[in-house]
Design an enzyme around this catalytic site. Structure first.
Site, PDB file in Angstrom:
ATOM      1  N   TYR A 104       0.828  -1.215   0.000  1.00  0.00           N
ATOM      2  CA  TYR A 104       0.000   0.000   0.000  1.00  0.00           C
ATOM      3  C   TYR A 104       0.860   1.263   0.000  1.00  0.00           C
ATOM      4  CZ  TYR A 104      -4.488  -2.198  -0.014  1.00  0.00           C
ATOM      5  OH  TYR A 104      -5.596  -2.896  -0.425  1.00  0.00           O
ATOM      6  N   ARG A 119       2.026   1.759  -3.489  1.00  0.00           N
ATOM      7  CA  ARG A 119       0.926   2.243  -4.347  1.00  0.00           C
ATOM      8  C   ARG A 119       0.553   3.684  -4.000  1.00  0.00           C
ATOM      9  NH1 ARG A 119      -3.848  -1.186  -3.696  1.00  0.00           N
ATOM     10  NH2 ARG A 119      -4.685   0.202  -5.269  1.00  0.00           N
ATOM     11  N   GLN A 176     -14.656   4.214  -6.997  1.00  0.00           N
ATOM     12  CA  GLN A 176     -14.003   3.045  -6.400  1.00  0.00           C
ATOM     13  C   GLN A 176     -12.524   3.319  -6.188  1.00  0.00           C
ATOM     14  OE1 GLN A 176     -15.291  -0.736  -8.628  1.00  0.00           O
ATOM     15  NE2 GLN A 176     -15.847   0.955  -9.927  1.00  0.00           N
ATOM     16  N   ASN A 177     -12.069   4.455  -6.687  1.00  0.00           N
ATOM     17  CA  ASN A 177     -10.636   4.719  -6.618  1.00  0.00           C
ATOM     18  C   ASN A 177     -10.236   5.169  -5.223  1.00  0.00           C
ATOM     19  OD1 ASN A 177     -10.613   4.056  -9.238  1.00  0.00           O
ATOM     20  ND2 ASN A 177     -10.525   6.145 -10.026  1.00  0.00           N
ATOM     21  N   VAL A 178      -9.067   4.712  -4.837  1.00  0.00           N
ATOM     22  CA  VAL A 178      -8.548   5.059  -3.515  1.00  0.00           C
ATOM     23  C   VAL A 178      -7.457   6.120  -3.640  1.00  0.00           C
ATOM     24  CG1 VAL A 178      -9.105   2.774  -2.579  1.00  0.00           C
ATOM     25  CG2 VAL A 178      -6.844   3.150  -3.587  1.00  0.00           C
ATOM     26  N   HIS A 214     -14.496   2.747  -1.750  1.00  0.00           N
ATOM     27  CA  HIS A 214     -13.432   1.785  -1.410  1.00  0.00           C
ATOM     28  C   HIS A 214     -12.340   2.421  -0.558  1.00  0.00           C
ATOM     29  CE1 HIS A 214     -14.606  -1.033  -4.996  1.00  0.00           C
ATOM     30  NE2 HIS A 214     -15.488  -1.018  -4.022  1.00  0.00           N
ATOM     31  N   CYS A 249      -5.076   3.700  20.719  1.00  0.00           N
ATOM     32  CA  CYS A 249      -4.858   2.524  21.583  1.00  0.00           C
ATOM     33  C   CYS A 249      -3.474   1.896  21.427  1.00  0.00           C
ATOM     34  CB  CYS A 249      -5.939   1.467  21.338  1.00  0.00           C
ATOM     35  SG  CYS A 249      -5.729   0.580  19.778  1.00  0.00           S
ATOM     36  N   THR A 257     -14.559   1.208 -15.319  1.00  0.00           N
ATOM     37  CA  THR A 257     -14.604   0.153 -14.307  1.00  0.00           C
ATOM     38  C   THR A 257     -14.961  -1.185 -14.937  1.00  0.00           C
ATOM     39  OG1 THR A 257     -15.526  -0.587 -12.210  1.00  0.00           O
ATOM     40  CG2 THR A 257     -16.932   0.826 -13.526  1.00  0.00           C
ATOM     41  N   GLU A 284     -12.713  -0.931 -23.097  1.00  0.00           N
ATOM     42  CA  GLU A 284     -13.052  -2.342 -23.372  1.00  0.00           C
ATOM     43  C   GLU A 284     -14.509  -2.595 -23.034  1.00  0.00           C
ATOM     44  OE1 GLU A 284     -10.690  -4.899 -20.961  1.00  0.00           O
ATOM     45  OE2 GLU A 284      -8.853  -4.485 -22.092  1.00  0.00           O
TER      46      GLU A 284
END
Ligand code: NAD
Ligand code: ZN
Length: 289
Positions: free
Chosen positions: A84, A87, A119-121, A139, A184, A224, A251
């Site tokens: 992550y 990315r 949906q993109n982060v 997401h 915590c 997507t 596509e």
């Protein structure tokens, strides 16, 4: 018509598409856009379909659909964090493109009639200027983390001390210590929805996204592949209500099929090329106040 035939001619905003946009602009319902990794591909962020997505741990190669899971995080948290953070570096280095900017324009034109579900982060819609209140990141967002032990649902920015990471960079013990819950002290996790987890409203605005679908006058789907559940549900709600879907993709995909089946349009082309034209036609049809 077979899908390939349908895509044989280059996508243009023809009179049929224009009529759909005009009718939607004149209506009162929500103008809903749903984006996926394809809209950020032209900003240089790989989708999950190319081989750039693979991640090697020891002698094993993992597909994104294996890495982006709670099961993988439980087994190898350090590796999942490394993936992550790499990315995140790619996302942070990218700039919004004409597709992201066109959706900001749509928001400015239609204000609270417009809702963007992504949906993109990568946070590129927000960086382009789409307002957080009308941008549902279903997401999550790769720049944030939260307590893996769920002591609360507070989101914390990934600490700035953790700088850019290449694929080969390790995660030091000091950096791992920074990735602890400020409340915590237990480990944190990236604030993303994993493939083996469920949507919810508090963290991912899932109910708000479905609410927007139920109110939709038009659904514009961009880049997507339809590999996740809530986007497919959104399209099903819109199709059942008899509202048109316009799909923009390089596509064929399930949304293009739904668009063809229910009287919408499947446009083959890139998001950065087509969205500015679609949004300009939509904005031009906006009734004068
Ligand atoms: P996906 O990678 O499964 O599919 C990408 C889709 O975009 C494909 O249908 C492809 O044909 C299309 N596409 C590629 N380039 C395009 C372009 N220039 N214009 C228009 N369409 C184009 O992505 P997905 O369907 O969004 O879902 C997979 C999951 O991957 C999601 O959960 C998402 O959170 C995550 N993801 C996010 C990012 C990001 O934030 N940028 C990147 C990769 C994956
Ligand atoms: Zn905690």
């Amino acid at each position: 018509m077979r899908p390939r035939d349908c895509y044989a001619r280059p996508a243009v905003i023809d009179d049929d598409v224009r009529a759909t946009l005009e009718s939607a602009a004149r209506g009162e319902g929500t103008l809903l856009a749903l984006t996926g990794a394809g809209i950020s591909a032209e900003s240089g962020i790989p989708t999950f379909r190319g081989k750039e997505g693979y991640w090697t741990v020891g002698s094993r190669e993992y597909h994104p659909q294996q890495m982006a899971t709670h099961a993988a995080f439980t087994r190898m948290p350090r590796e999942v964090w490394r993936w992550y953070l790499y990315r995140r570096t790619v996302c942070n280095a990218a700039q919004p493109n004409a597709g992201h900017r066109a959706l900001v324009e749509a928001d400015h034109t239609f204000t609270d009639r417009f809702v963007l579900v992504t949906q993109n982060v990568d946070g590129l819609h927000l960086r382009a200027g789409s307002p957080p209140a009308r941008t549902l990141q279903i997401h999550g967002n790769i720049d944030f983390m939260r307590c893996a032990d769920e002591c609360s649902i507070t989101l914390y920015p990934v600490p700035p001390e953790i700088g850019p990471k290449t694929r080969d960079d390790d995660l030091s013990d000091d950096e791992l210590a920074l990735l602890r819950c400020p409340s915590c002290g237990k480990p944190t996790r990236p604030h993303v929805l994993w493939f083996d987890e469920s949507y919810d409203e508090e963290l991912f605005r899932a109910a708000s996204a479905l609410h927007a679908a139920a109110d939709a006058e038009l659904l514009l789907v961009v880049g997507t592949a339809g590999a996740t559940n809530l986007p497919l549900q959104i399209a099903a709600v819109v199709a059942r209500a008899g509202r048109p879907i316009i799909d923009v993709n390089v596509e064929d995909n399930p949304f293009a099929q739904a668009a063809r089946e229910y009287g919408g349009h499947a446009l083959r082309g890139s998001a950065a090329q087509l969205l500015p034209k679609l949004v300009a036609a939509l904005a031009a049809a906006r009734p004068a106040c």
